[in-house]
Scaffold this active site. Structure first.
Site, PDB file in Angstrom:
ATOM      1  N   LYS A   1      32.907  -4.150  35.672  1.00 45.25           N
ATOM      2  CA  LYS A   1      32.699  -5.604  35.695  1.00 45.25           C
ATOM      3  C   LYS A   1      31.676  -6.019  34.632  1.00 45.25           C
ATOM      4  O   LYS A   1      31.901  -6.981  33.891  1.00 45.25           O
ATOM      5  CB  LYS A   1      32.243  -6.022  37.102  1.00 45.25           C
ATOM      6  CG  LYS A   1      31.939  -7.493  37.261  1.00 45.25           C
ATOM      7  CD  LYS A   1      32.060  -7.935  38.701  1.00 45.25           C
ATOM      8  CE  LYS A   1      30.891  -7.551  39.581  1.00 45.25           C
ATOM      9  NZ  LYS A   1      29.670  -8.361  39.349  1.00 45.25           N
ATOM     10  N   SER A   2      30.553  -5.320  34.566  1.00 46.56           N
ATOM     11  CA  SER A   2      29.500  -5.693  33.609  1.00 46.56           C
ATOM     12  C   SER A   2      30.025  -5.639  32.174  1.00 46.56           C
ATOM     13  O   SER A   2      29.753  -6.534  31.359  1.00 46.56           O
ATOM     14  CB  SER A   2      28.315  -4.732  33.733  1.00 46.56           C
ATOM     15  OG  SER A   2      27.739  -4.845  35.000  1.00 46.56           O
TER      16      SER A   2
ATOM     17  N   GLY B   1      26.902 -14.093  39.233  1.00 43.21           N
ATOM     18  CA  GLY B   1      25.539 -14.173  38.699  1.00 43.21           C
ATOM     19  C   GLY B   1      25.481 -13.745  37.243  1.00 43.21           C
ATOM     20  O   GLY B   1      24.765 -14.341  36.435  1.00 43.21           O
TER      21      GLY B   1
ATOM     22  N   ARG C   1      21.270 -18.628  44.318  1.00 44.22           N
ATOM     23  CA  ARG C   1      20.565 -17.498  43.701  1.00 44.22           C
ATOM     24  C   ARG C   1      19.514 -17.977  42.690  1.00 44.22           C
ATOM     25  O   ARG C   1      19.680 -19.015  42.047  1.00 44.22           O
ATOM     26  CB  ARG C   1      21.591 -16.535  43.074  1.00 44.22           C
ATOM     27  CG  ARG C   1      22.416 -15.889  44.176  1.00 44.22           C
ATOM     28  CD  ARG C   1      23.489 -15.003  43.654  1.00 44.22           C
ATOM     29  NE  ARG C   1      22.981 -13.818  42.990  1.00 44.22           N
ATOM     30  CZ  ARG C   1      23.763 -12.925  42.387  1.00 44.22           C
ATOM     31  NH1 ARG C   1      25.080 -13.105  42.355  1.00 44.22           N
ATOM     32  NH2 ARG C   1      23.243 -11.869  41.824  1.00 44.22           N
TER      33      ARG C   1
ATOM     34  N   GLN D   1      20.379  -8.631  33.835  1.00 42.38           N
ATOM     35  CA  GLN D   1      20.867  -9.987  33.548  1.00 42.38           C
ATOM     36  C   GLN D   1      19.805 -10.788  32.805  1.00 42.38           C
ATOM     37  O   GLN D   1      20.105 -11.500  31.851  1.00 42.38           O
ATOM     38  CB  GLN D   1      21.269 -10.687  34.852  1.00 42.38           C
ATOM     39  CG  GLN D   1      22.509 -10.052  35.472  1.00 42.38           C
ATOM     40  CD  GLN D   1      22.923 -10.688  36.781  1.00 42.38           C
ATOM     41  OE1 GLN D   1      22.247 -11.581  37.297  1.00 42.38           O
ATOM     42  NE2 GLN D   1      24.028 -10.218  37.330  1.00 42.38           N
TER      43      GLN D   1
ATOM     44  N   ASP E   1      23.534  -1.859  42.721  1.00 37.93           N
ATOM     45  CA  ASP E   1      24.678  -2.466  43.404  1.00 37.93           C
ATOM     46  C   ASP E   1      25.312  -1.532  44.434  1.00 37.93           C
ATOM     47  O   ASP E   1      26.219  -1.938  45.169  1.00 37.93           O
ATOM     48  CB  ASP E   1      25.739  -2.890  42.376  1.00 37.93           C
ATOM     49  CG  ASP E   1      25.219  -4.018  41.494  1.00 37.93           C
ATOM     50  OD1 ASP E   1      24.279  -4.721  41.922  1.00 37.93           O
ATOM     51  OD2 ASP E   1      25.737  -4.182  40.371  1.00 37.93           O
TER      52      ASP E   1
ATOM     53  N   ARG F   1      30.517  -6.459  48.104  1.00 34.95           N
ATOM     54  CA  ARG F   1      30.054  -5.061  48.284  1.00 34.95           C
ATOM     55  C   ARG F   1      29.743  -4.755  49.751  1.00 34.95           C
ATOM     56  O   ARG F   1      29.895  -3.626  50.198  1.00 34.95           O
ATOM     57  CB  ARG F   1      28.856  -4.780  47.384  1.00 34.95           C
ATOM     58  CG  ARG F   1      29.178  -5.006  45.905  1.00 34.95           C
ATOM     59  CD  ARG F   1      28.401  -4.177  44.943  1.00 34.95           C
ATOM     60  NE  ARG F   1      28.630  -4.658  43.591  1.00 34.95           N
ATOM     61  CZ  ARG F   1      29.676  -4.320  42.819  1.00 34.95           C
ATOM     62  NH1 ARG F   1      30.579  -3.475  43.280  1.00 34.95           N
ATOM     63  NH2 ARG F   1      29.823  -4.827  41.603  1.00 34.95           N
TER      64      ARG F   1
HETATM   65  O1  SPQ Z   1      27.230 -10.829  38.714  1.00 37.06           O
HETATM   66  P1  SPQ Z   1      26.532 -10.590  40.008  1.00 37.06           P
HETATM   67  O2  SPQ Z   1      27.086 -11.480  41.058  1.00 37.06           O
HETATM   68  O3  SPQ Z   1      25.040 -10.726  39.903  1.00 37.06           O
HETATM   69  O4  SPQ Z   1      26.879  -9.085  40.406  1.00 37.06           O
HETATM   70  C1  SPQ Z   1      26.175  -7.956  40.926  1.00 37.06           C
HETATM   71  C2  SPQ Z   1      27.214  -7.182  41.818  1.00 37.06           C
HETATM   72  O5  SPQ Z   1      26.870  -6.597  42.860  1.00 37.06           O
HETATM   73  O6  SPQ Z   1      28.363  -7.155  41.421  1.00 37.06           O
HETATM   74  C3  SPQ Z   1      24.905  -8.293  41.706  1.00 37.06           C
HETATM   75  F1  SPQ Z   1      25.061  -8.931  42.769  1.00 37.06           F
HETATM   76  O7  SPQ Z   1      25.849  -7.034  39.859  1.00 37.06           O
HETATM   77  C4  SPQ Z   1      24.856  -7.280  38.850  1.00 37.06           C
HETATM   78  C5  SPQ Z   1      23.725  -6.265  39.000  1.00 37.06           C
HETATM   79  O8  SPQ Z   1      23.157  -6.304  40.271  1.00 37.06           O
HETATM   80  C6  SPQ Z   1      25.506  -7.131  37.505  1.00 37.06           C
HETATM   81  C7  SPQ Z   1      24.535  -6.960  36.387  1.00 37.06           C
HETATM   82  C8  SPQ Z   1      24.983  -7.103  34.982  1.00 37.06           C
HETATM   83  O9  SPQ Z   1      26.207  -7.013  34.713  1.00 37.06           O
HETATM   84  O10 SPQ Z   1      24.116  -7.270  34.113  1.00 37.06           O
HETATM   85  C9  SPQ Z   1      23.210  -6.612  36.609  1.00 37.06           C
HETATM   86  C10 SPQ Z   1      22.639  -6.464  37.960  1.00 37.06           C
HETATM   87  O11 SPQ Z   1      21.904  -7.631  38.287  1.00 37.06           O
HETATM   88  P2  SPQ Z   1      20.343  -7.815  37.955  1.00 37.06           P
HETATM   89  O12 SPQ Z   1      19.957  -9.044  38.734  1.00 37.06           O
HETATM   90  O13 SPQ Z   1      19.678  -6.586  38.454  1.00 37.06           O
HETATM   91  O14 SPQ Z   1      20.206  -8.013  36.533  1.00 37.06           O
END
Ligand code: SPQ
Length: 439
Positions: free
Chosen positions: A25-26, A98, A126, A173, A319, A391
């Protein structure tokens, strides 16, 4: 509002088979973003056709980028260059994602046009101050609600300047948001992270020919460059594979081979933690695709034991904790997680919601400020609520393998945000799961 889906899981079963889980996904999000901003045509294969990544795709279409596909995970993106995006005619709706909202806020802060970012009920709760605050330091103008949440109203035409940002939390993120804004900021932009977080943005920028430097925990980018289109092969998502890494570990007589999984060292905390718990995991066929390491992962049943989870592994498995809590519930002895307060600001409060559900299933799971203390035990049946968090829904489905009575999981439609074929793949491996539409 999507229709309500419940998962019904019959207890027991084992997991056997060989599968390839969908794309990361990322990396899928980032392939759309950088492909759109590149000069030339980017081909993507292995793209995750799930709601979150598709929300990013739609946002770029709304800003005038022509994207063909996805067709069986393949996309063709006609890049418009760093300054070629067009003003969207309406707010960009990012659903549950997010990643889309936080990375886009950085990119859009440097555009010449105004934009608004919105999301669903969960995303609208969020915290967004974590991105709007460093962006404001760079000269961006972004309005949020009083609580610091979406919608985000981003004012275009601002001249950004680079900053040297000491990031207060370990967040890929936030890091990515600031670096992407750095593409448009005068001078040098640096982010120092308190602990390593996933580095897909840095790797992909480099893959597109844009220079990013790293010294220890500090990543630096300069504006003034350009992105050259390239081909991207998205590996399978280790965060999706995680459900089967735990499933095959906790179910008797199980052996699963997961093909072509991304094993970027900033994502493999799940493997390290499961191994510390005594899991039988073997990695083979290691190779690199488009700057990202991939491998096949074989996992067999084992008696897991409780551990104190090392803090340095937390951001590398962030995650995977919902399903790791299930592993801990099936382990012998006590598992303690600390330093994971970030789990409270995901799609739901993943500490509270997992503790509530595990308690319903008869497990002694005590939430703490920044983690959980779980006593391994016998998982019973019952009805748990996922609170619309993909999840959480999938983690409780996996718990069925070790349960002694049926488990019903409410509110599972959002599994489509990251792993649409979960039910079908889990069932093909041996989980007794059914998805039911409810009114
Ligand atoms: O996109 P989203 O909703 O924030 O997704 C999550 C997930 O579980 O799928 C978190 F809820 O993954 C994030 C991850 O936790 C994806 C991500 C990225 O692609 O950069 C980074 C992580 O978040 P963070 O807040 O630690 O930067």
């Amino acid at each position: 509002m999507s229709k309500s889906i419940n998962f019904m899981v019959e207890p027991g079963g084992n997991m056997q088979g060989k599968i390839r889980v969908p794309g990361d996904k990322s990396i899928s999000h980032r392939s759309i973003m950088l492909g759109s901003l590149a000069n030339g045509i980017t081909h993507v294969k292995g793209f995750l056709e799930a709601e979150d990544a598709l929300a990013t795709l739609q946002a770029f279409r709304d800003m005038g980028v022509t994207i063909k596909g996805p067709d069986n995970g393949e996309l063709t993106i006609q890049g418009v260059g760093l300054h070629g995006l067009k003003a969207p005619e309406k707010p960009l709706y990012l659903g549950n994602s997010g990643t889309s909202m936080r990375l886009l806020s950085g990119l859009l802060a440097g555009q010449s046009f105004d934009s608004t970012l919105t999301g669903d009920e969960s995303l609208s709760k969020r915290p967004m101050k974590r991105v709007t605050q460093p962006l404001a330091e760079m000269g961006a103008k972004i309005a949020t609600t009083e609580q610091g949440t979406a919608p985000l109203h981003i004012k275009g035409g601002q001249s950004l300047h680079g900053i040297d940002y000491l990031m207060p939390m370990a967040s890929a993120q936030v890091k990515s948001c600031v670096l992407l804004a750095g593409l448009y900021a005068e001078g040098e932009t640096s982010v120092t992270e308190p602990a390593p977080t996933r580095d897909h943005t840095e790797r992909m920028l480099t893959g597109f020919g844009y220079s990013v430097t790293r010294e220890g925990n500090k990543v630096t980018i300069n504006s003034g460059g350009s992105l050259d289109a390239c081909d991207i092969d998205v590996p399978s998502d280790i965060s999706s594979a995680a459900f089967f890494l735990v499933g095959a570990s906790i179910a008797e007589n199980s052996e699963v081979l997961l093909k072509h999984v991304g094993i970027n060292p900033t994502r493999t905390g799940i493997i390290d933690i499961l191994k510390l718990m005594g899991a039988d995991i073997e990695i083979s066929n290691q190779t690199t695709v488009g700057g990202e390491p991939v491998a096949d992962i074989r996992v067999r049943s084992s008696q897991l034991k409780g551990i104190n989870i090392p803090s340095d592994l937390v951001p590398l498995a962030i995650d995977e904790f919902p399903v790791l809590f299930v592993a801990a519930a099936c382990a012998e002895g006590q598992t303690v997680l600390t330093d994971a307060e970030e789990l409270r600001v995901k799609e739901c409060d993943r500490i509270q919601v997992m503790a509530d559900g595990l308690q319903i299933l008869g497990i002694d799971a005590r939430p703490t400020k920044d983690g959980m203390i779980i006593q391994g035990g016998k998982i019973g049946g019952g009805e748990v609520i996922s609170h619309g968090d993909h999840r959480i829904a999938m983690a409780f489905a996996i718990a069925g393998l070790c349960a002694d009575a049926p488990i019903t999981i409410q509110d599972c439609a959002n599994v489509n945000t990251s792993f649409p074929p979960f039910v079908q793949l889990a069932a093909s491996l041996g989980l007794n799961i059914e998805s039911k539409e409810v009114s």
